[in-house]
Motif scaffolding. Structure first.
Motif, PDB file in Angstrom:
ATOM      1  N   UNK A  71      37.767  43.803  31.527  1.00 28.70           N
ATOM      2  CA  UNK A  71      39.222  43.888  31.508  1.00 28.70           C
ATOM      3  C   UNK A  71      39.681  45.220  30.908  1.00 28.70           C
ATOM      4  N   UNK A  72      39.051  45.607  29.809  1.00 26.61           N
ATOM      5  CA  UNK A  72      39.404  46.854  29.144  1.00 26.61           C
ATOM      6  C   UNK A  72      39.093  48.056  30.031  1.00 26.61           C
ATOM      7  N   UNK A  73      37.931  48.028  30.674  1.00 26.03           N
ATOM      8  CA  UNK A  73      37.525  49.114  31.575  1.00 26.03           C
ATOM      9  C   UNK A  73      38.475  49.206  32.755  1.00 26.03           C
ATOM     10  N   UNK A  74      38.818  48.065  33.326  1.00 21.01           N
ATOM     11  CA  UNK A  74      39.717  48.042  34.475  1.00 21.01           C
ATOM     12  C   UNK A  74      41.098  48.564  34.095  1.00 21.01           C
ATOM     13  N   UNK A  75      41.572  48.156  32.924  1.00 23.71           N
ATOM     14  CA  UNK A  75      42.871  48.612  32.451  1.00 23.71           C
ATOM     15  C   UNK A  75      42.893  50.121  32.278  1.00 23.71           C
ATOM     16  N   UNK A  76      41.800  50.645  31.728  1.00 27.24           N
ATOM     17  CA  UNK A  76      41.706  52.089  31.531  1.00 27.24           C
ATOM     18  C   UNK A  76      41.681  52.860  32.835  1.00 27.24           C
ATOM     19  N   UNK A  77      41.193  52.209  33.902  1.00 27.50           N
ATOM     20  CA  UNK A  77      41.112  52.852  35.220  1.00 27.50           C
ATOM     21  C   UNK A  77      42.336  52.537  36.080  1.00 27.50           C
TER      22      UNK A  77
END
Length: 294
Positions: free
Chosen positions: A134-140
């Protein structure tokens, strides 16, 4: 290994500097340590090399296992370790195994590595893997549905690097095809990655997977709470047990708190009929079935 050893080490270094900016903290990899040693010997600047690594307050060496079998490097690191230890400085090391498991490592180094605090890093648990995605996706800037994050986290349990790699692959596939990230797209883009990871579906695995998916406990699935928050996941789990295992209705009922076989039969029939008219339920069943076949 992709467990986050380097991130943890860097976080330790950053925290030390945040609290004590006056300290000299040096982070390096074992390969860099070895390369600098070789260069210093060639250029006859060994004293400069020793000053670099021995006049620090905290020495942090990543992947120390790579010095194993390299006699000159082990010799120099042994003396570096001793110099820092005797000066009451801090040494932080990472490796892909415990000190006593590193092959071709000199015993004197093995004993020194083992006399400090040894922390074992395990692969992240399901909830942590979902949070990472979720954090990675949000950052991207990606929109990642809960069911997609759950599927990816369940399908890839080895390490964070592989998990993030799968997300990158899904994102690239979505971008190339111009499609949103759905369960269908995830299954298509990762079909070769998850291939060959099939595990037998058992009642225990089904209960664990369904409980995690619906964010309840396994005790809730087997319990007597009748609100839809618990009864719906329980019926879904019973349905999957009947579809994916060879257990009979009485056997399934027994594993769900000793319920009668007619209760299981009712649950299976209800979910089977409802899935034809409920697209969301059908997608949930497909997602859970895919995860249980991995």
């Amino acid at each position: 290994m992709g467990l986050g050893k380097t991130h943890v080490m860097q976080a330790i270094g950053n925290q030390i500097l945040a609290e004590r900016p006056d300290l000299r903290v040096l982070y390096t990899s074992s390969e860099n340590f070895m390369t600098q040693l070789i260069n210093s010997l060639r250029q006859k600047q060994v004293f400069n090399f020793k000053d670099t690594f021995r006049k620090v307050d905290v020495l942090m060496v990543d992947d120390i296992q790579f010095i194993a079998g390299k006699k000159a490097t082990q010799e120099e690191f042994f003396h570096t370790f001793n110099a820092l230890y005797e000066a009451k400085k801090q040494i932080v090391l990472t490796a892909d195994s415990f000190p006593h498991e590193i092959e071709h490592l000199e015993e004197r180094l093995r004993s020194r590595f083992g006399m400090g605090l040894v922390a074992d890093m395990q692969p992240p648990e399901l909830e942590t893997r979902i949070a990472i995605l979720k954090n990675k996706a949000s950052g991207e800037g990606l929109e990642l549905a809960d069911e997609v994050a759950f599927f990816l986290a369940e399908a890839i349990q080895t390490n964070v690097r592989e998990l993030e790699g799968a997300l990158i692959r899904v994102s690239a596939y979505a971008s190339l095809t111009g499609k949103p990230i759905t369960m269908a797209l995830v299954r298509e883009s990762l079909k070769d990655i998850v291939k060959g990871r099939d595990k037998p579906a058992t009642i225990e695995r089904i209960q664990e997977t369904v409980a995690n998916y619906f964010k309840i406990t396994q005790a809730d699935l087997r319990g007597t709470k009748k609100s839809r928050l618990y009864s719906h996941p329980r019926q879904v789990a019973m349905y999957l047990c009947k579809q994916l295992t060879r257990h009979s209705y009485p056997e399934i009922g027994h594993r769900f708190g000793g319920r009668d076989h007619t209760t299981v039969l009712y649950a299976v029939d209800k979910i089977d009929k409802k899935r034809n008219d409920d697209a969301e339920l059908a997608e949930t069943l497909a997602t859970l079935s895919d995860m249980l076949r991995r």
